[in-house]
Design a protein around this motif. Sequence first.
Motif, short mmCIF file in Angstrom:
data_model
loop_
_atom_site.label_atom_id
_atom_site.label_comp_id
_atom_site.label_asym_id
_atom_site.label_seq_id
_atom_site.Cartn_x
_atom_site.Cartn_y
_atom_site.Cartn_z
N ALA A 183 -3.72 -68.30 -109.13
CA ALA A 183 -3.96 -69.41 -108.20
C ALA A 183 -5.35 -70.01 -108.42
O ALA A 183 -5.52 -71.23 -108.42
CB ALA A 183 -3.81 -68.92 -106.75
N ASP A 184 -6.34 -69.14 -108.65
CA ASP A 184 -7.69 -69.61 -108.93
C ASP A 184 -7.76 -70.38 -110.24
O ASP A 184 -8.55 -71.33 -110.37
CB ASP A 184 -8.67 -68.44 -108.96
CG ASP A 184 -8.95 -67.88 -107.57
OD1 ASP A 184 -8.72 -68.60 -106.58
OD2 ASP A 184 -9.40 -66.72 -107.47
N LEU A 187 -6.66 -73.83 -109.44
CA LEU A 187 -7.71 -74.53 -108.71
C LEU A 187 -8.87 -74.91 -109.63
O LEU A 187 -9.46 -75.99 -109.50
CB LEU A 187 -8.21 -73.67 -107.56
CG LEU A 187 -7.21 -73.47 -106.41
CD1 LEU A 187 -7.76 -72.46 -105.41
CD2 LEU A 187 -6.91 -74.80 -105.72
N LYS A 190 -7.82 -77.94 -111.49
CA LYS A 190 -7.82 -79.08 -110.58
C LYS A 190 -9.24 -79.55 -110.32
O LYS A 190 -9.53 -80.76 -110.34
CB LYS A 190 -7.14 -78.71 -109.26
CG LYS A 190 -7.15 -79.83 -108.24
CD LYS A 190 -6.52 -79.39 -106.91
CE LYS A 190 -6.57 -80.53 -105.89
NZ LYS A 190 -6.00 -80.11 -104.59
N ASN A 191 -10.16 -78.61 -110.10
CA ASN A 191 -11.52 -78.96 -109.73
C ASN A 191 -12.29 -79.65 -110.87
O ASN A 191 -13.16 -80.48 -110.62
CB ASN A 191 -12.28 -77.71 -109.27
CG ASN A 191 -11.80 -77.19 -107.93
OD1 ASN A 191 -11.24 -77.94 -107.13
ND2 ASN A 191 -12.00 -75.91 -107.67
#
Length: 213
Positions: A183-184, A187, A190-191
Amino acid sequence: MLFEKASAVKKATVGNKVYYRGLIELSNICAKDCLYCGIRKSNAKVERYNLSDSDVLTAARFAYQNRYGSLAIQSGELKSPAFRRRITSLLKQIKELSNGELGITISLGEQNEETYQEWFDAGAHRYLLRIEVSNPELYHRYHPLDHSYQERLQCLKALYKIGYQVGTGVMVGLPFQTVSDLADDLLFMKNIDVHMVGMGPLRGTQGYTVIRV
């Protein structure tokens, strides 16, 4: 639900067309020693190769003549001045033979900003540099001590700064990896607003995978 959502985003973004990309595996000679990788420099079992410039240009010409939209060139990671000059020369020749029409993606590992800039100026417009795992602790487990997570991040930042379309990605199924880590990873991508994503399973290429404990 995931597949349906992905399909909807794809149709809204690029439609239902498929675009061909030529892929040239330039060389499996690598100066890095990532513990999971089949072409790591310490693997004496792998048969090494290095395509000639004429082979690369023949493949590029085929891609252009057959109306491929772009070409990707990847190899093991090398940082020598000779390697830098060779890639610059190939990029310029590919641009010339395709009248500047063939898009070029390269995946040639960690380099300094000057090298990235030189290759961008020579005609490359996309760069693939996988982070492999966004958790620094896990990154340390899968790489020798002289491999730097921070250097990998700095390379990604340099690519954005220069103006490349940037691709990165991660492995799935690593020892000690959790669902939270995955999940990280999502992210993380995405970031940094990544333009291209590559995610794939861990495979013991060339017969073995080694993990530091």
